[in-house]
Design an enzyme around this catalytic site. Structure first.
Site, PDB file in Angstrom:
ATOM      1  N   CYS A  18       0.821  -1.212   0.000  1.00  0.00           N
ATOM      2  CA  CYS A  18       0.000   0.000   0.000  1.00  0.00           C
ATOM      3  C   CYS A  18       0.851   1.256   0.000  1.00  0.00           C
ATOM      4  O   CYS A  18       0.429   2.295  -0.487  1.00  0.00           O
ATOM      5  CB  CYS A  18      -1.016  -0.003   1.138  1.00  0.00           C
ATOM      6  SG  CYS A  18      -0.372  -0.313   2.763  1.00  0.00           S
ATOM      7  N   VAL A  29      -0.026   4.296  -2.400  1.00  0.00           N
ATOM      8  CA  VAL A  29      -0.441   5.611  -1.903  1.00  0.00           C
ATOM      9  C   VAL A  29       0.411   6.715  -2.523  1.00  0.00           C
ATOM     10  O   VAL A  29      -0.093   7.768  -2.905  1.00  0.00           O
ATOM     11  CB  VAL A  29      -0.397   5.674  -0.356  1.00  0.00           C
ATOM     12  CG1 VAL A  29      -0.626   7.098   0.134  1.00  0.00           C
ATOM     13  CG2 VAL A  29      -1.438   4.741   0.233  1.00  0.00           C
TER      14      VAL A  29
END
Lengths: 501, 476
Positions: free
Chosen positions: A147, A151
């Site tokens: 992630c 992001v």
């Protein structure tokens, strides 16, 4: 010399007294208060509060996308999963899979830290490729993301091109990549995204058509399932290839040597997949995007699910294979079917009318529901933390197809703490789920059969098949003998302690 | 340079050959022959606590693992929220075996996976409002929870959430401490920074906020024992028999109140120096509490440590310390008598974290075994300085070793036993090299204290001498 480890040691009086004395500093809640709250958590009132939750998630039965991507990548020959992002993630995926399969799991990380959060992870990828290639010599890197990389928005395609331009790895080395944000979907979607990326990379329509079929297992952690499917196809004389074949990678023989790449779908075979007659995926929800790609880009027939769990689902699978290849189901398999049905007939009194709670991934659950309905078992609570509306709909159609499904209710986007409430307010006879489901066994005393992923606390179950007719016998064995064990326990002080059942 | 050191250096050079030049130079600084005398100078100083090289398959974890997984996770009466996507909490769910007493889901929460399960909208719009709501729901469903910690996962720090503000607001609203922990996985170079961040958050939000009812001159705190397989309990038993009063566990089987009242201790006893020296130094500076490192692995080190701890107290404790040693020594001798003949002369290779790469050396020596290579996943300079004197000259020492290096060193050193973690375990099984997990005690334990050593001895024997290893038919 009698040596006591943790199993016995802390039951000794001296330790029990020590624990009591320690409470002077802990200042725990009073025994009465604990008892009161414990009983309260079993009530309808608590269940309502529990189901009213909007933000809090407790004991969910799902993992994140890159775990699925890593599992998928491991199923290809000499392929090194390459996880772009924080290094802790890759350490977690490796641990998690090793704990289930009891096998070594190789995957590298680009070890992004604070500076990469600011400047992006390009340098990490460049060096990562160079080092990993020098040390572990893969023939393919399958790249996915954590992630962190998602992001900050790292551009995998551009980074990989750049790595090749700079000569960090040979330009001809396959490097399929998939964005696998952990805040979207679950491990089954990560599997899907990675598989689609790998197939897309190897799409070469120039090769000649062939009569074979492609098999996709989906996010399936039973190496026994793959071996069983292969055996059935071989008995039928079908020409096939499994796309992402983890059977020899995550169930490799001990030859006194650590072989990092012990099996997997050969890359040469992978190239031929595009020109196969059809692709049969044993799971539907973990192959949605892959299926779309195969239908649209390859123009190939794509059939997905149901997982061949139980008699009818296996019949259907074999019929489809027969239809696609023109090969007949041989007598040998027909005999296996007969034996599996015989086992179900013999054992049905111990399953008929029994109420079940199920925890698992969408495709596994659909298969298990079908199997239980065939035996007169009644699926009551069906928990799918990573299920969507389509799954819910499909499960409801399946339940409504049988008298034994009339009490079944499907819970998507719910977790095992919701199920805990249900097990208290509407108890069942048997619980089926992964190892973490054992906390529900502990709290509610519901007899428990381990089926699913992960299974950490029992050895070798994943080496058995739960698909095909052989899988039926294994499932009957696990479920019926759990019921019988439980009957022995329950009757140990009564007249009903029978020796013949 | 002495020949034994040169020999090890040649081994290191050979193994590093395959690396690209830049990485080879960097890795070379992390792998050294041991020099207990210090004569070899900087050529034998292991470089540590710097970034892992991308792509080498480092075994290290992240700051979240160090905070939620190690330091905070075992505090049992607090709900620890894995704040972010679902995976981190899933993969660290009850994997460390920090045993505890309590009723899970009612007044204790260690074996639960509690998460905000971030979705795309939380990334886009931020997770603060969800976090507020989540804290309220915790309070509602777990009314006996004594507090809440917010264990940040990577996205939290990247999207600019203000978890400190949420924590402050919720502490007031809910009437229990809500502690924000900035342990995003991309911070630092390993789990080590997570330990430090967790220590600091305890210091800032909890420490000193409770007190014991009546002090005793013998109050001590047990620091850096995570009660894996019951280690801290086996330790506590010895300390109590010595006449000491253990007022706090950091953090195995620990509670929020114990953390809070720790500054009332007269002495802090620290086992895992790496993960908790920070809080000991703080209490020394702020409260003037001395701290002492000890080692409860194996009888030799246990006897030494008991005496070292007793030396901080009066004759009453010193006499009791001797009585404790006298009581257990015959039993320990019997354990050694039984297992040493089966293990004498066997060699051991270790690659672990925290305190173990040096602390278990003595326990192996008690059994007649010799550590021929060791190293830390996330050690710092001060760990290596404490390690050099424990080992023979020329012993191989590696920092942040890669699976490639471990395999190559294993082939060359041919140890009889390897102790490392789950990611290494099954590769060693395939190699046919006896292996024990030295993080989780391979689901056994305890290994600390007098009750732990017999279990340790039994386990090493069962692994080194199990007949299954001989069934492996080697291809070559």
């Amino acid at each position: 010399m009698k040596i006591k480890d943790h199993m016995e040691l802390f039951q000794n009086r001296e330790y029990q007294e020590m624990f009591e004395k320690k409470k002077e500093f802990e200042k725990p809640c009073s025994v009465e208060e604990v008892e009161r709250v414990k009983e309260w958590t079993k009530t309808e009132e608590y269940k309502k509060k529990n189901f009213a939750r909007e933000a809090l998630v407790i004991n969910p039965a799902k993992a994140c996308q890159p775990l699925g991507a890593v599992l998928c990548a491991l199923g290809f020959e000499k392929t090194l999963p390459f996880v772009h992002g924080s290094q802790g993630c890759a350490a977690y995926f490796r641990s998690h899979l090793s704990r289930h399969f009891k096998e070594p799991v190789a995957a590298v990380s680009t070890s992004m830290t604070e500076d990469a959060a600011v400047f992006g992870g390009l340098n990490n990828m460049l060096e990562g490729f160079e080092n990993a290639y020098a040390l572990y010599r893969p023939e393919m890197f399958a790249v996915c993301t954590t992630c962190m990389a998602e992001v900050i928005g790292d551009d995998l395609g551009a980074f990989i091109r750049h790595s090749k331009d700079k000569g960090k790895i040979p330009s001809e080395l396959p490097t399929p990549f998939a964005h696998t944000p952990s805040f979207v979907g679950s491990h089954i979607n990560g599997y899907d995204n990675m598989l689609k990326a790998i197939l897309a990379y190897f799409t070469d329509k120039g090769s000649t058509n062939n009569e074979s079929i492609n098999i996709i297992m989906g996010f399936d952690t039973y190496t026994g399932n793959i071996r069983e499917i292969k055996r059935l196809l071989q008995l039928m004389g079908v020409s096939y290839r499994v796309l992402s074949d983890i059977s020899d990678v995550l169930d490799s023989p001990n030859v006194g040597e650590y072989i990092m790449y012990p099996g997997g779908t050969p890359l040469e075979e992978l190239k031929r997949a595009v020109n196969a007659r059809a692709t049969v995926a044993l799971q539907k929800f973990s192959t949605e995007k892959t299926g779309e790609f195969i239908r649209e880009e390859w123009g190939q027939e794509f059939i997905a699910g149901p997982m061949p769990i139980g008699i009818e689902n296996t019949d259907r699978f074999l019929e489809e294979i027969s239809r696609l290849t023109g090969k007949k189901v041989p007598e040998e398999i027909e005999a296996e079917r007969g034996r599996a049905v015989d086992a179900m007939v013999d054992s049905h009194p111990y399953v008929h009318g029994k109420r079940f709670a199920l925890v698992g991934d969408p495709d596994l659950l659909l298969g298990l529901i079908g199997f239980l309905l065939e035996m007169g078992g009644e699926p009551v609570h069906i928990l799918c933390s990573n299920g969507d509306k389509h799954f819910e709909e499909e499960a409801n159609i399946l339940l409504s197809s049988s008298y034994y499904g009339r009490n079944g209710k499907v819970y998507i986007n719910r977790d095992m703490w919701h199920l805990r409430s249900l097990l208290f307010t509407e108890p069942v006879d048997l619980l089926i789920g992964n190892s973490y489901t054992k906390f529900l066994w502990k709290d509610t005393g519901t007899p428990f059969v381990r089926i699913g992923f992960p299974i950490f606390d029992r050895h070798h179950l994943h080496r058995y098949s739960i698909v095909g007719y052989q899988g039926v016998i294994n499932l009957v064995n696990w479920i019926v003998n759990t019921v019988l064990d439980e009957m022995d326990r329950a009757s140990v002080n009564t007249q009903s302690f029978d020796v013949i059942r | 340079m002495k020949s034994i050191i040169e020999k090890t250096q040649r081994l290191i050079d050979e193994v590093l050959e395959v690396y690209p030049e830049k990485t080879r130079k960097l890795r070379a600084k992390h792998i050294k022959p041991n020099d207990p005398t210090g004569e070899c100078g900087s050529a034998c100083q292991v470089r540590s606590n710097v970034k892992s090289r991308p792509g080498v398959m480092t075994i290290r974890g992240c700051a979240y693992a160090g905070s939620k997984g190690v330091v905070w996770g075992p505090i049992k009466d607090v709900v620890h929220i894995s704040h972010g996507p679902v995976g981190c909490g899933q993969y660290s769910w009850w994997s460390r075996r920090n045993y505890y007493n309590g009723l899970t889901g009612i007044d204790s929460f260690v074996t639960m996976h509690i998460t905000s399960d971030f979705q795309e909208k939380d990334i886009v719009f931020g997770g603060d409002r969800k976090l507020e709501q989540l804290c309220r729901e915790v309070k509602e469903l777990f009314p006996l929870a004594k507090g809440i910690t917010i264990q940040s996962e990577c996205p939290v720090g990247l999207i600019g959430d203000d978890i400190e503000a949420v924590a402050k607001k919720m502490t007031e609203e809910l009437g229990i401490p809500v502690v924000p922990v900035r342990c995003e996985g991309f911070r630092g170079v390993s789990q080590s920074l997570g330990h430090h961040i967790a220590n600091d958050s305890i210091r800032d939000y909890i420490l000193g906020k409770a007190s014991v009812e009546k002090s005793s001159p013998y109050d001590v705190a047990l620091i850096g024992d995570y009660n894996i397989g019951g280690d801290a309990w086996a330790t506590r038993k010895i300390l109590e028999e010595m006449g000491l009063r253990v007022i706090a566990h950091w953090t195995g089987d620990g509670t929020l109140r114990e953390l809070a009242l720790t500054p009332r201790a007269k002495l802090n006893l620290i086992h895992c120096y790496r993960s908790m020296n920070y809080i000991c130094r703080h209490m020394e500076e702020r409260y003037g509490i001395p701290w002492v490192e000890y080692n409860f692995f194996g009888p030799t080190k246990i006897y030494q440590s008991i005496r070292k701890i007793a030396s901080f107290f009066d004759d009453y404790i010193k006499e009791r310390a001797e009585a404790v040693i006298a009581k257990y020594k015959p039993w320990m001798d019997r354990v050694i008598e039984q297992y040493r003949p089966r293990l004498e002369g066997k060699t051991v290779m270790l690659y672990v974290g925290g305190l173990r790469p040096r602390h278990v050396v003595g326990a192996y020596e008690d059994l007649g075994m010799k550590v021929v290579a060791t190293g830390y996943e996330f050690g710092h300079k001060d760990d290596y300085q404490r390690t050099y004197p424990e080992l023979e000259e020329g012993t191989l020492i590696y920092d942040d070793a890669t699976p490639y290096e471990l395999e190559e060193f294993t082939k060359r050193l041919k140890p009889d036993l390897v102790g490392s973690g789950i990611k290494e375990k099954y590769a060693y099984h395939k190699m046919g090299v006896p292996f024990r997990q030295m993080h989780s005690w391979d689901y056994s334990g305890p290994y600390h204290g007098f009750d732990g050593f017999p279990v340790f001895a039994r386990d090493m024997d069962m692994t080194v001498n199990n007949p299954t290893w001989r069934l492996i038919r080697r291809k070559s």
